[in-house]
Every structure is written in C-alpha cells, then in structure tokens.
Design an enzyme around this catalytic site. Structure first.
Site, PDB file in Angstrom:
ATOM      1  N   SER A  85       0.844  -1.202   0.000  1.00  0.00           N
ATOM      2  CA  SER A  85       0.000   0.000   0.000  1.00  0.00           C
ATOM      3  C   SER A  85       0.882   1.255   0.000  1.00  0.00           C
ATOM      4  CB  SER A  85      -0.922  -0.013   1.207  1.00  0.00           C
ATOM      5  OG  SER A  85      -0.153  -0.085   2.372  1.00  0.00           O
TER       6      SER A  85
ATOM      7  N   LYS B 129      14.670  -4.151  -8.681  1.00  0.00           N
ATOM      8  CA  LYS B 129      14.138  -5.519  -8.810  1.00  0.00           C
ATOM      9  C   LYS B 129      12.724  -5.531  -9.408  1.00  0.00           C
ATOM     10  CE  LYS B 129      17.512  -7.908  -7.323  1.00  0.00           C
ATOM     11  NZ  LYS B 129      18.200  -8.709  -8.374  1.00  0.00           N
TER      12      LYS B 129
ATOM     13  N   LYS C 200      10.847  -8.434  -9.816  1.00  0.00           N
ATOM     14  CA  LYS C 200      10.060  -9.623  -9.445  1.00  0.00           C
ATOM     15  C   LYS C 200       8.736  -9.301  -8.739  1.00  0.00           C
ATOM     16  CE  LYS C 200      11.727 -13.498  -9.942  1.00  0.00           C
ATOM     17  NZ  LYS C 200      11.876 -14.112 -11.265  1.00  0.00           N
ATOM     18  N   PRO C 201       8.747  -8.366  -7.740  1.00  0.00           N
ATOM     19  CA  PRO C 201       7.453  -8.070  -7.098  1.00  0.00           C
ATOM     20  C   PRO C 201       6.400  -7.598  -8.113  1.00  0.00           C
ATOM     21  CG  PRO C 201       9.252  -7.095  -5.854  1.00  0.00           C
ATOM     22  CD  PRO C 201       9.866  -7.627  -7.118  1.00  0.00           C
ATOM     23  N   THR C 202       6.831  -6.824  -9.103  1.00  0.00           N
ATOM     24  CA  THR C 202       5.895  -6.365 -10.142  1.00  0.00           C
ATOM     25  C   THR C 202       5.385  -7.555 -10.949  1.00  0.00           C
ATOM     26  OG1 THR C 202       6.921  -4.199 -10.275  1.00  0.00           O
ATOM     27  CG2 THR C 202       5.707  -4.908 -12.217  1.00  0.00           C
TER      28      THR C 202
ATOM     29  N   CYS D 206     -12.481  25.151  13.133  1.00  0.00           N
ATOM     30  CA  CYS D 206     -13.411  24.224  13.792  1.00  0.00           C
ATOM     31  C   CYS D 206     -13.074  24.075  15.271  1.00  0.00           C
ATOM     32  CB  CYS D 206     -13.459  22.899  13.040  1.00  0.00           C
ATOM     33  SG  CYS D 206     -15.055  22.099  13.253  1.00  0.00           S
TER      34      CYS D 206
ATOM     35  N   HIS E 223     -14.571  24.328   7.642  1.00  0.00           N
ATOM     36  CA  HIS E 223     -13.229  23.887   7.227  1.00  0.00           C
ATOM     37  C   HIS E 223     -12.887  24.468   5.848  1.00  0.00           C
ATOM     38  CE1 HIS E 223     -12.483  20.738  10.292  1.00  0.00           C
ATOM     39  NE2 HIS E 223     -13.797  20.683  10.334  1.00  0.00           N
TER      40      HIS E 223
ATOM     41  N   GLU F 251     -10.142  24.644   4.450  1.00  0.00           N
ATOM     42  CA  GLU F 251      -9.049  23.921   3.778  1.00  0.00           C
ATOM     43  C   GLU F 251      -9.550  22.986   2.679  1.00  0.00           C
ATOM     44  OE1 GLU F 251     -10.077  23.404   6.875  1.00  0.00           O
ATOM     45  OE2 GLU F 251      -9.877  21.316   7.524  1.00  0.00           O
TER      46      GLU F 251
HETATM   47  N1  GLN Z   1     -15.036  18.263  18.191  1.00  0.00           N
HETATM   48  C1  GLN Z   1     -15.585  19.482  17.717  1.00  0.00           C
HETATM   49  C2  GLN Z   1     -17.065  19.339  17.340  1.00  0.00           C
HETATM   50  O1  GLN Z   1     -17.555  18.277  17.104  1.00  0.00           O
HETATM   51  C3  GLN Z   1     -14.787  20.021  16.535  1.00  0.00           C
HETATM   52  C4  GLN Z   1     -14.851  19.180  15.310  1.00  0.00           C
HETATM   53  C5  GLN Z   1     -13.810  19.549  14.291  1.00  0.00           C
HETATM   54  O2  GLN Z   1     -12.856  20.237  14.590  1.00  0.00           O
HETATM   55  N2  GLN Z   1     -13.943  19.025  13.090  1.00  0.00           N
HETATM   56  O3  GLN Z   1     -17.752  20.324  17.277  1.00  0.00           O
END
Ligand code: GLN
Length: 542
Positions: free
Chosen positions: A16, A191, A193-195, A387, A513, A515
């Site tokens: 993996s 190597k 072989k694994p492939t 969050c 979030h 991000e």
């Molecule tokens: N634990 C917190 C909640 O449930 C924050 C969750 C988080 O940061 N994703 O509100």
C-alpha cells in the site's frame, strides 16, 4: 450515460501507500489539460460505511465533500488536481455496497433468489461506477480501487471491473496497475520480481493491465522497462516510472507527461491528443519553485506525528504561501507537549510568523491549544483557528477576556458553569455516531465591515462543515462587549460561523473547514490572507 464515456481503472500491487490517489489525480489533471471532462471515484474495500467513524491514527484525514459525504483523503487530491465536482457518489466502500444489498434483501426485492457476491454485490459495485458516468457528461470516469491486489477484501471490486471490461470492450476500458520496483540497498539493483508477481496475481483475477505505473527510487532504465514489458505482457512504452518525488507532489503530472502517460491513454481509446494546456498549473509551479520570501507557520494539533491527519490543512497553507511567493516552513507542535510544558510556549513560538489550530475531537491536548491561542492573542501573532480551533479560541476568550472562569465546551466538560460551546437541541438526542454531524456546505453570511467580508470580497460564502458543537448564542453579547466580532453567521438558524478580533492584526477562526476548498490554482482567500499577515508580522518582528 454518454455512450462515449471511457473508463480507467487503477489497481495497486505489492504494497500500500504507492501514491495511487495522487497518480490518478495527476492523470485527471492531464486529461483535463487536453480538454476532456473527467470524474474520479474512490472505492475502498473496508466494511465501514465511510471513514467518518475512523480515528485519524487509523486512516488519516476525513475529507468532506460539498454535499457532506465523509470520504477518504484521496478525494481531496482529486479535488485539488482536477476541476470536476465531487459528491458522495465518488466515494464507495464495501460497507455501503453490502448495506444497500442487505436492505434490498430485507425488502424482498430479490424475489426469493439467493443473494450472492456474484452477481449481487458485483452488480451494485458496477452500478455505482455507471451511476457517476450517468450523472455527468463525462469523457472519462476514473476509478481507484483501494487496497492491494491479493487482499481478500478487494476481490469483488476486481471482479466487477473485469465484468465492466467484458461488457464494454477494450476500446472503452483501460486498466492501470501501480506497482513497486524496489532497489536493494546492498546490490543497488532495481528488482522487477514483485511487479511480475503482482501482475500475475491480477491476471489470475482476469485483469490484464494495459499500463504499469512503477513506483521506484530512480527512473527505470530502458533495459528494466523492456524486462518488465516482456514478463508482464505490456509494451515498453506503457511501463511508466513513478519516481519518488523529492520536491512537491504537484510536479508529478509533469513527470507523467514527460513519459507520455496522457498520450498513451488517449491513443488507447483512439482519442485526439489535443494540445496540453495547463497555464494556471504552470504558473502555480513557477511560484512554488521560485519563492522570494519565507514564512514559518506553527500548526498546533494532537495528530501532529501523522503525515496525513491534517493533509488538506497543510496543502491549503502551501497554496496560501505560494500565492504570496513565500517558501513555507511548517512547524508541527504537539498540543499535549505544550500542555505538559507550558513554560516552553514563549521559546516555541519565538521565530513563528503565524499560528494555526486545526480541527479535532476529544479533550486530549485541548489546554495546549488554548495556551497557543492565548499566546497568539497577547503577542499579536497572526492566528487562524479552524473548527475545534474556533472552539478553543472561544474558550480562551471567555476565560481570559470575558472573565468567565472555567468556561469550556460541553464536549470536554459537561458540567462547566459557562458552556460557551455546546450542542444544539436537535443534536442532544442523536445517539448514532456515523454521519450525524453538521456535514457539508452551509451558507455563511459575512457582516458588513467585518474582516472576513473584506478578505472574501463577497457578501456570503458556502463552506464545508464537520462538527457537532456550536458557539452558544446566549454568550454573544458578552463576547461582543469585550471586543469580539462575529463576522460570519449561518442565517437560517443563526449559527456563529466565524469570529475575529478587530484589535488584533489577524485573529480569525471559522467553525467550517476552509481547507477543503483550497486548490493550488485557486488558493483559499482566508489561507492566502493569513499568510500575507504572517509575512507582515515576520518582517516586523525580525
Ligand atoms: N469536536 C468538535 C465538534 O464536534 C470540533 C470538530 C472539528 O474540529 N472538526 O464540534
């Protein structure tokens, strides 16, 4: 379904963590660069319905889609590399497949027949693949099969993709197999072989790979490629090196393009190889590889020792730094260490330009995060809370500015005198853990005059959530009286989405979030501005 949609299946062999997810995302980017429309599905052979209930120590980050699916972090790579829209349809697990089939069985839908792995489970897997093809007008549906060929769990998925090739024929299906070509350190020899073994195993299951993507320390020599080609029944050109990258994962598409991976795929399907256009990506890479400044960001969290637990956070900070022409240095701070050694706080953040506290669950390391936030607030260091980071900032402000001694979140102290963070009533009665949080995109209205409104440059935004707890509205007044601004609010049920301190150069936290929505070619405004402020702070403090 578009009758011209082509299907690309990617399996993995030998072991993996070969980077299948990034490799498929890179191919997706290249195909889009040639002017084609793609979507990518991740199929995970575990029995959980989704990774939402798994610990980050088990699984890494849980990535959340716009429609609120809790998915594998590979979906994050797909979204960052390609422009397609991803939903819960793009994330399939064995758990979901069995759940659907068993529910159907209980309803009596199988009319007395024996329900079996073949055809019922495999049919359900196939229908998930066809469903994505049917939902959008796509040139390519790409499918990453999680796990390693030979695992018991992945056999139904391999069987399903074998059947799809049988149904649609080779001119609509392509099989890519990702393997490892290790170098033995003593002999210094690569190597094969694994492939060979892995391909043999795949063939026993009825899949003949068209392309082999060989993960290796160095480029494969022509001699080695021809050996792999001979033993594994592919042409030499179709043996592609996926060399361990020393720099950034965002360079991988170029490595593949140099070996004509994209051309080989298009030629297999007898499709036009239209000129490759990736101007935005090229520009991002130029800034990434030629930074003019340097920024040091501390990420204070509890899963700091794991590479993948805050994957999207690290990537979003990198996008923000690149947008500011800055080389990023991330300093990972374990919040528990900080909690155990509070006296180290000053030294630890001495050369830091900005502090970010990401999301999380449970009370371990909370006081460390609160300490870091307090330090950022008092010393005017740019602070970005996400969050749980917002929730800790609220607790810190309640205790140290509003004078609410012992204030806490009900998640960490059910009996606190000042529950500044708590559950909404409808969440109090929820007992099941899986899929029951506030999940996915919600509207956030940005208040006139707030810093978040200026940063986003719009009146409202849609941002993704994954949490249970919320700011307790009855404390809003006392917080406002003490100088906190609630810049972003979810209007329908009046929930606090962002907080900010106007007196501080950059102190912003979000319940959502951000991000998850940052891409290299579209850095998130909050991350970009956080880095801008951090660079400014760094200049002043040095
Ligand atoms: N634990 C917190 C909640 O449930 C924050 C969750 C988080 O940061 N994703 O509100």
């Amino acid at each position: 379904m578009n009758i011209n949609t082509k299907f690309i299946f990617v399996t993995g062999g030998v072991c993996s963590s070969l980077g299948k997810g990034i490799s498929i995302a890179s191919l997706g980017l290249l195909l889009e660069g040639h002017g084609y429309k793609v979507s990518i599905i991740k199929m995970d052979p575990y029995l959980n319905i989704d990774p939402g209930t798994m610990s980050p120590f088990q699984h890494g980050e849980v990535y959340v889609t716009e429609d609120g699916a809790e998915t594998d972090l590979d979906l994050g790579y797909y979204e960052r590399f390609t422009s397609a829209e991803y939903t819960r349809k793009n994330s399939v697990t064995t758990g979901q497949i069995y759940y659907t089939v068993i529910q159907r069985e209980r309803r009596g839908d199988y009319l007395g027949r024996t329900v079996q792995v073949i055809p019922h489970i495999t049919d359900e897997i196939k229908s998930r693949v066809y469903n994505v093809a049917a939902s959008y007008d796509l040139d390519f549906v790409m499918v990453e099969i999680g796990g390693t060929v030979g695992d018991i769990e992945s056999i139904p998925f391999i069987e399903a993709i074998r059947q799809i090739r049988q149904e649609l024929g080779s001119n609509r299906v392509l099989n890519v197999h990702v393997t490892l070509v290790p170098t033995l350190s003593v002999a210094g020899e690569q190597k094969t072989k694994p492939t060979q073994h892995s391909v043999k195993e795949l063939m026993e299951l009825g899949i003949i790979p068209d392309i082999l993507l060989c993960r290796s320390g160095q480029l494969l020599t022509a001699e080695l490629k021809s050996k792999i080609a001979l033993f594994c029944n592919v042409s030499e050109r179709n043996v592609i090196s996926a060399v361990d990258i020393k720099g950034f994962i965002y360079e991988i598409p170029y490595m593949f393009h140099d070996q004509k991976y994209d051309d080989i795929v298009l030629e297999h399907f007898k499709m036009d190889v239209k000129p490759l256009k990736m101007r935005a990506w090229d520009n991002f890479m130029k800034s990434l590889l030629n930074p003019m400044k340097h920024v040091r960001i501390a990420v204070v969290g509890k899963y700091i020792s794991l590479q993948d637990s805050y994957r999207s956070i690290y990537e979003a900070i990198l996008h923000g730094a690149t947008a500011n022409n800055a080389r990023l240095e991330i300093v990972r701070v374990d919040s528990e260490d900080l909690e155990n050694k509070p006296e180290s706080t000053g030294d630890l953040f001495n050369d830091i330009d900005g502090i970010l506290v990401p999301g999380g669950f449970g009370d371990r390391g909370i006081e460390g995060k609160i300490l870091a936030i307090s330090h950022a607030r008092k010393n005017t260091i740019p602070f970005f809370g996400i969050c749980l980071g917002l929730e800790c900032a609220v607790i810190e402000f309640a205790r140290n500015v509003c004078g609410l001694a012992g204030a806490n979140s009900k998640e960490f102290d059910a009996g606190t005198a000042y529950p500044v963070i708590s559950l909404l009533e409808d969440q109090e009665i929820v007992l099941e853990k899986g899929g029951t949080m506030r999940l996915g995109a919600y509207l956030c209205q940005l208040a006139q005059g707030s810093r978040v409104r200026a940063i986003y440059g719009t009146e409202s935004v849609m941002e993704r959530h994954r949490h249970r707890y919320e700011f307790t509205n009855r404390y809003r007044e006392v917080f406002e009286a003490n100088g906190m601004v609630f810049g972003g609010v979810h209007p329908a049920i009046d929930l606090v989405e962002t907080i900010e301190l106007p007196e501080h150069p950059w102190f912003i936290a979000s319940q959502f979030h951000p991000e998850f929505k940052s891409k290299p070619i579209k850095p998130h405004p909050l991350f970009r501005d956080f880095i801008r402020a951090s660079l400014e702070y760094g200049m002043k403090s040095s």
